[in-house]
Design a protein around this motif. Structure first.
Motif, PDB file in Angstrom:
ATOM      1  N   ILE A 264       0.870  -1.178   0.000  1.00 43.65           N
ATOM      2  CA  ILE A 264       0.000   0.000   0.000  1.00 43.65           C
ATOM      3  C   ILE A 264       0.903   1.222   0.000  1.00 43.65           C
ATOM      4  N   ILE A 265       1.132   1.781  -1.196  1.00 43.30           N
ATOM      5  CA  ILE A 265       2.068   2.898  -1.315  1.00 43.30           C
ATOM      6  C   ILE A 265       1.319   4.226  -1.324  1.00 43.30           C
ATOM      7  N   ALA A 266       0.370   4.338  -2.208  1.00 37.83           N
ATOM      8  CA  ALA A 266      -0.337   5.613  -2.354  1.00 37.83           C
ATOM      9  C   ALA A 266      -1.052   5.960  -1.061  1.00 37.83           C
ATOM     10  N   GLY A 267      -0.688   7.069  -0.494  1.00 34.67           N
ATOM     11  CA  GLY A 267      -1.394   7.558   0.679  1.00 34.67           C
ATOM     12  C   GLY A 267      -0.975   6.947   1.993  1.00 34.67           C
TER      13      GLY A 267
ATOM     14  N   ASN B  62      -4.751   6.346  10.418  1.00 36.71           N
ATOM     15  CA  ASN B  62      -6.020   5.641  10.257  1.00 36.71           C
ATOM     16  C   ASN B  62      -6.006   4.895   8.927  1.00 36.71           C
ATOM     17  N   ILE B  63      -5.164   3.874   8.829  1.00 34.69           N
ATOM     18  CA  ILE B  63      -5.004   3.149   7.572  1.00 34.69           C
ATOM     19  C   ILE B  63      -6.296   2.462   7.138  1.00 34.69           C
ATOM     20  N   GLU B  64      -7.181   2.208   8.104  1.00 41.73           N
ATOM     21  CA  GLU B  64      -8.456   1.572   7.778  1.00 41.73           C
ATOM     22  C   GLU B  64      -9.307   2.428   6.850  1.00 41.73           C
ATOM     23  N   ALA B  65      -9.038   3.724   6.792  1.00 37.81           N
ATOM     24  CA  ALA B  65      -9.785   4.620   5.904  1.00 37.81           C
ATOM     25  C   ALA B  65      -9.200   4.643   4.497  1.00 37.81           C
TER      26      ALA B  65
ATOM     27  N   PHE C  68      -6.768  -0.316   1.818  1.00 40.22           N
ATOM     28  CA  PHE C  68      -7.176  -1.166   2.931  1.00 40.22           C
ATOM     29  C   PHE C  68      -8.564  -1.740   2.663  1.00 40.22           C
ATOM     30  N   GLN C  69      -9.443  -0.905   2.144  1.00 45.82           N
ATOM     31  CA  GLN C  69     -10.800  -1.356   1.832  1.00 45.82           C
ATOM     32  C   GLN C  69     -10.790  -2.403   0.725  1.00 45.82           C
ATOM     33  N   ILE C  70      -9.885  -2.261  -0.240  1.00 46.12           N
ATOM     34  CA  ILE C  70      -9.748  -3.269  -1.299  1.00 46.12           C
ATOM     35  C   ILE C  70      -9.244  -4.577  -0.703  1.00 46.12           C
ATOM     36  N   LEU C  71      -8.274  -4.493   0.212  1.00 47.87           N
ATOM     37  CA  LEU C  71      -7.786  -5.706   0.885  1.00 47.87           C
ATOM     38  C   LEU C  71      -8.908  -6.403   1.646  1.00 47.87           C
ATOM     39  N   GLN C  72      -9.706  -5.616   2.352  1.00 54.89           N
ATOM     40  CA  GLN C  72     -10.824  -6.194   3.095  1.00 54.89           C
ATOM     41  C   GLN C  72     -11.783  -6.911   2.151  1.00 54.89           C
ATOM     42  N   ARG C  73     -12.095  -6.285   1.034  1.00 51.26           N
ATOM     43  CA  ARG C  73     -13.007  -6.905   0.063  1.00 51.26           C
ATOM     44  C   ARG C  73     -12.391  -8.178  -0.517  1.00 51.26           C
ATOM     45  N   ALA C  74     -11.091  -8.149  -0.810  1.00 45.85           N
ATOM     46  CA  ALA C  74     -10.415  -9.345  -1.333  1.00 45.85           C
ATOM     47  C   ALA C  74     -10.480 -10.484  -0.320  1.00 45.85           C
TER      48      ALA C  74
ATOM     49  N   GLY D 165       3.909   0.194   4.385  1.00 46.87           N
ATOM     50  CA  GLY D 165       2.797  -0.220   3.535  1.00 46.87           C
ATOM     51  C   GLY D 165       2.909  -1.652   3.053  1.00 46.87           C
ATOM     52  N   VAL D 166       3.954  -2.367   3.462  1.00 45.77           N
ATOM     53  CA  VAL D 166       4.139  -3.753   3.038  1.00 45.77           C
ATOM     54  C   VAL D 166       3.077  -4.633   3.698  1.00 45.77           C
ATOM     55  N   VAL D 167       2.500  -5.520   2.896  1.00 49.32           N
ATOM     56  CA  VAL D 167       1.498  -6.466   3.396  1.00 49.32           C
ATOM     57  C   VAL D 167       2.171  -7.827   3.539  1.00 49.32           C
ATOM     58  N   ASN D 168       2.087  -8.395   4.726  1.00 52.38           N
ATOM     59  CA  ASN D 168       2.641  -9.719   4.991  1.00 52.38           C
ATOM     60  C   ASN D 168       1.525 -10.681   5.350  1.00 52.38           C
ATOM     61  N   PHE D 169       1.631 -11.901   4.845  1.00 56.30           N
ATOM     62  CA  PHE D 169       0.697 -12.958   5.223  1.00 56.30           C
ATOM     63  C   PHE D 169       1.255 -13.682   6.438  1.00 56.30           C
ATOM     64  N   VAL D 170       0.371 -14.118   7.312  1.00 60.39           N
ATOM     65  CA  VAL D 170       0.782 -14.854   8.506  1.00 60.39           C
ATOM     66  C   VAL D 170      -0.055 -16.119   8.627  1.00 60.39           C
ATOM     67  N   PHE D 171       0.628 -17.256   8.825  1.00 60.85           N
ATOM     68  CA  PHE D 171      -0.055 -18.528   9.070  1.00 60.85           C
ATOM     69  C   PHE D 171       0.953 -19.537   9.591  1.00 60.85           C
TER      70      PHE D 171
END
Length: 145
Positions: free
Chosen positions: A13-16, A23-26, A30-36, A84-90
């Motif tokens: 997540i670079i832009a913005g 408030n990254i949730e706004a 972030f909203q696209i990630l939630q929808r995905a 802004g890096v997105v990491n998966f955790v499992f």
């Protein structure tokens, strides 16, 4: 002994990032990630959560997690608020590595498709989407001016 691993994704997540730092949730990203995550959870008849669990029962907080019958301990993602890096955790222990990796790939694909759809629509295109069925590896997008 097991613990939840962190696996870097191709999503960033670079832009913005600075704009939404408090408030990254706004953030639209972030909203696209939630929808995905919602799309992938639905495709696997799963649910969304904010924690993943390792094989010893220890929980790890994350921004989103998909819990399914195939991966009952969950596949989550965390966003680094600084970069802004997105990491998966499992936790891959117990034979979950392959299905967890499949789910992370599906999340990445859904994120990319949703972002492209939004971008195309903002440019005035009418967008038709053919979503992949379970087991398919591609999404087809058609933009018409």
């Amino acid at each position: 002994m097991s613990e939840v691993g962190v696996y870097r994704s191709q999503i960033r997540i670079i832009a913005g990032v600075k704009t939404y730092a408090s408030n990254i949730e706004a953030s639209p990203a972030f909203q696209i990630l939630q929808r995905a995550m919602e799309v992938v959870a639905q495709q696997h008849d799963g649910t969304l959560s904010h924690t993943v669990t390792d094989c010893c029962g220890r929980q790890t907080e994350c921004d989103f997690a998909v819990i399914t019958q195939e991966v009952p301990r969950g596949v989550g993602l965390k966003i680094d608020r600084q970069t802004g890096v997105v990491n998966f955790v499992f936790d891959p222990v117990g034979g979950y590595q392959t299905i967890a990796q499949t789910i992370t790939d599906e999340i990445t694909q859904s994120y990319t498709a949703i972002a492209l759809i939004r971008a195309m629509k903002s440019l005035g295109y009418e967008v038709e989407e053919e979503a992949p069925q379970r087991g398919q590896e591609s999404v087809m997008l058609v933009g018409v001016m």
